[in-house]
Design a protein around this motif. Structure first.
Motif, short mmCIF file in Angstrom:
data_model
loop_
_atom_site.label_atom_id
_atom_site.label_comp_id
_atom_site.label_asym_id
_atom_site.label_seq_id
_atom_site.Cartn_x
_atom_site.Cartn_y
_atom_site.Cartn_z
N THR A 255 -17.87 -22.61 46.81
CA THR A 255 -19.07 -23.57 46.65
C THR A 255 -20.23 -23.04 47.62
N LEU A 256 -20.10 -23.12 48.92
CA LEU A 256 -20.72 -22.72 49.99
C LEU A 256 -21.47 -21.50 49.72
N ALA A 257 -20.42 -20.42 49.51
CA ALA A 257 -21.03 -19.13 49.20
C ALA A 257 -21.74 -18.90 48.30
N ALA A 258 -21.56 -19.45 46.93
CA ALA A 258 -22.39 -19.56 45.82
C ALA A 258 -23.79 -20.30 46.16
N HIS A 259 -23.84 -21.21 46.90
CA HIS A 259 -25.12 -21.88 47.45
C HIS A 259 -25.98 -20.81 48.35
N ALA A 260 -25.38 -19.89 49.09
CA ALA A 260 -25.88 -19.20 50.02
C ALA A 260 -26.27 -17.55 49.58
N TYR A 261 -25.40 -17.65 48.32
CA TYR A 261 -25.72 -16.19 47.93
C TYR A 261 -27.24 -16.18 47.12
N ASN A 262 -28.07 -15.15 47.30
CA ASN A 262 -29.35 -15.24 46.93
C ASN A 262 -29.68 -13.77 46.07
N SER A 263 -28.99 -13.49 44.82
CA SER A 263 -28.96 -12.40 44.14
C SER A 263 -28.86 -10.98 44.61
N GLN A 264 -28.34 -10.85 45.99
CA GLN A 264 -28.11 -9.80 46.41
C GLN A 264 -27.30 -8.56 45.50
N ASP A 265 -27.90 -7.30 45.76
CA ASP A 265 -27.23 -6.37 44.80
C ASP A 265 -26.09 -5.69 45.45
N THR A 266 -25.72 -6.18 46.60
CA THR A 266 -24.76 -5.10 47.34
C THR A 266 -23.48 -6.02 47.85
N ILE A 267 -22.75 -5.87 47.98
CA ILE A 267 -21.40 -6.44 48.80
C ILE A 267 -21.70 -6.83 50.23
N SER A 268 -22.28 -6.18 50.57
CA SER A 268 -22.43 -6.03 52.18
C SER A 268 -23.93 -7.20 52.37
N GLY A 269 -24.76 -6.88 51.42
CA GLY A 269 -25.99 -7.85 51.36
C GLY A 269 -25.41 -9.18 51.03
N ALA A 270 -24.53 -9.59 50.26
CA ALA A 270 -24.14 -10.80 49.68
C ALA A 270 -23.24 -11.41 50.83
N LEU A 271 -22.12 -10.64 51.31
CA LEU A 271 -21.54 -10.89 52.20
C LEU A 271 -21.92 -11.70 53.55
N PHE A 272 -22.82 -10.69 54.14
CA PHE A 272 -23.50 -11.16 55.61
C PHE A 272 -24.63 -12.31 55.37
N ALA A 273 -25.35 -12.16 54.07
CA ALA A 273 -26.08 -13.45 53.78
C ALA A 273 -25.20 -14.80 53.50
N ILE A 274 -24.09 -14.66 53.07
CA ILE A 274 -23.27 -15.79 53.11
C ILE A 274 -22.74 -16.24 54.40
N LEU A 275 -22.24 -15.26 55.26
CA LEU A 275 -21.75 -15.58 56.52
C LEU A 275 -22.98 -16.39 57.48
N ASN A 276 -24.38 -16.02 57.09
CA ASN A 276 -25.28 -16.23 57.89
C ASN A 276 -25.55 -17.65 57.75
N ASP A 277 -25.39 -17.82 56.36
CA ASP A 277 -26.07 -19.11 55.71
C ASP A 277 -25.08 -20.32 55.31
N ILE A 278 -23.84 -19.92 55.29
CA ILE A 278 -22.84 -20.66 54.54
C ILE A 278 -22.97 -22.30 55.05
#
Length: 408
Positions: free
Chosen positions: A265-288
């Motif tokens: 749930t928190l990861a889905a909230h923090a995800y912002n349509s990044q096109d790469t796994i690394s982009g998604a992962l670090f956005a999630i880790l930063n904002d989760i």
């Protein structure tokens, strides 16, 4: 972050390939609950007139299931039997569960299954043959959309997912044997629709790209022909990686590990349509953790499809579980930041080995370098350049929980 062939992005892609559930497991799961559904609709069925529907829920439905550590471990396939023409006014939880239990046991015998049907607190459990490597948890349910909509409207809360709400059985409930409207609530379909909405743009783009590739190869297929499980988004991939990191970190203390629905749930909230796994992962880790609310007394992570349910309710009763979440997030940030700064695939694996597992990390390295002499030779040179690319950083300042900013 500037991506090259042997950057953290390539390594994360290789990790996901090693974590992915094989296609035949998804097909096996679909065949299993479809077969059970056919059984419940057979002419002799005692529940046929209630219009039973069997469907998948949980990580298999969301596309975030991960491969077990070993062949000795089983896949856990979660499913629901919803009797769409039955109401809580006509059966108690106990009666519904017993009625469906009799049908499930009949199915078990008719299919020649050897291991006995087991009863869980909320479900019936079908254990398949050892070679199948999975069991199926089957939760009895009835529709609950009208009552759920009324509850949410009375509190002026979001009702967009109420049409798929269900009530489920739980033998731990004090009114389990009573005829009452007060049953445990759930909404796996609604949650899956919400989760899909968080990645819809990227999902559709990737699905069409796969179809175009198939068509260039001479395969005639349409959007409808391609099962969703064949499309993997950066959000799904990031969640899979974080779940394995979590599993290994708490391997010796399973009761303390952050539950999957909180991470998802928190990861889905923090995800912002990044096109790469690394982009998604670090956005999630930063904002989760920005999507964890606190009302002055307790932490709140609302169920996006039922804001009256708090996924973090155990944190109030058991504060060490919140501490465990914080410890895990801190460790995940440290580990993946170190991997992003590494100069070679081997160094990336070394940074993640303690939590991702040595065997998994090294299989990812082998996937990237084992079959390509040129790529192995290039690892030291071009990875050094990749290592100098910008990498995410996580602030040390204490974070103040905030209210989730919408569900779509």
């Amino acid at each position: 972050m500037n991506m090259h062939v042997n950057t953290i992005e390539a390594f994360l892609e290789a990790l996901v390939k090693e974590l992915e559930v094989p296609d035949h497991r998804y097909e096996q799961a679909e065949k299993s609950y479809s077969s059970l559904g056919e059984w419940l609709h057979r002419p002799a069925s005692t529940v046929r007139h209630y219009d039973p529907q069997v469907y998948c829920q949980g990580s298999f439905r969301l596309g975030t299931a991960i491969r077990p550590h070993t062949e000795a471990e089983e896949y856990d396939i979660d499913s629901v039997i919803e009797l769409r023409l039955l109401t809580k006014r006509h059966k108690t939880q106990q009666e519904l569960k017993a009625m469906l239990g009799a049908e499930i046991k009949g199915y078990h015998d008719a299919m020649g299954m050897v291991k006995p049907v087991r009863e869980g607190n909320r479900c019936w459990i079908l254990d398949y043959a050892d070679g199948a490597q999975f069991h199926m948890d089957v939760v009895p349910a009835v529709p609950n959309h009208e009552q759920q909509r009324g509850l949410l409207e009375a509190r002026m809360l979001d009702t967009r997912w109420a049409s798929t709400a269900i009530s489920i059985t739980d033998r731990r409930e004090p009114n389990y044997r009573m005829l009452t409207e007060d049953w445990p609530r759930s909404n796996p379909k609604g949650y899956a629709h919400w989760f899909a909405s968080r990645q819809a743009v990227v999902f559709e783009r990737r699905k069409r790209a796969i179809l175009e590739t198939m068509q260039r190869q001479g395969v005639t297929a349409s959007v409808e022909d391609l099962p969703d499980f064949k499309v993997k988004t950066p959000l799904q991939s990031a969640i899979m990686i974080l779940k394995r990191h979590r599993d290994n970190m708490f391997a010796r203390d399973l009761d303390m590990r952050p539950i999957s629905v909180i991470i998802t749930t928190l990861a889905a909230h923090a995800y912002n349509s990044q096109d790469t796994i690394s982009g998604a992962l670090f956005a999630i880790l930063n904002d989760i953790d920005k999507f964890i609310d606190h009302d002055g007394r307790k932490y709140i992570i609302p169920n996006p499809t039922d804001p009256l349910e708090n996924f973090a309710d155990k944190w109030e009763r058991e504060p060490p579980k919140k501490d465990a979440f914080d410890d895990w997030l801190r460790q995940a940030r440290t580990d993946f930041y170190a991997a992003a700064q590494a100069g070679t695939f081997k160094d990336m694996a070394d940074a993640l080995n303690p939590r991702m597992g040595y065997a998994l990390s090294m299989r990812a390295v082998d996937r990237l370098t084992g079959s390509s002499r040129l790529l192995r030779a290039a690892t030291g040179a071009s990875a050094a350049a990749a290592g100098t690319a910008s990498a995410p950083s996580f602030g040390n300042a204490a974070r103040q929980p905030t209210k989730p900013q919408g569900y779509a």
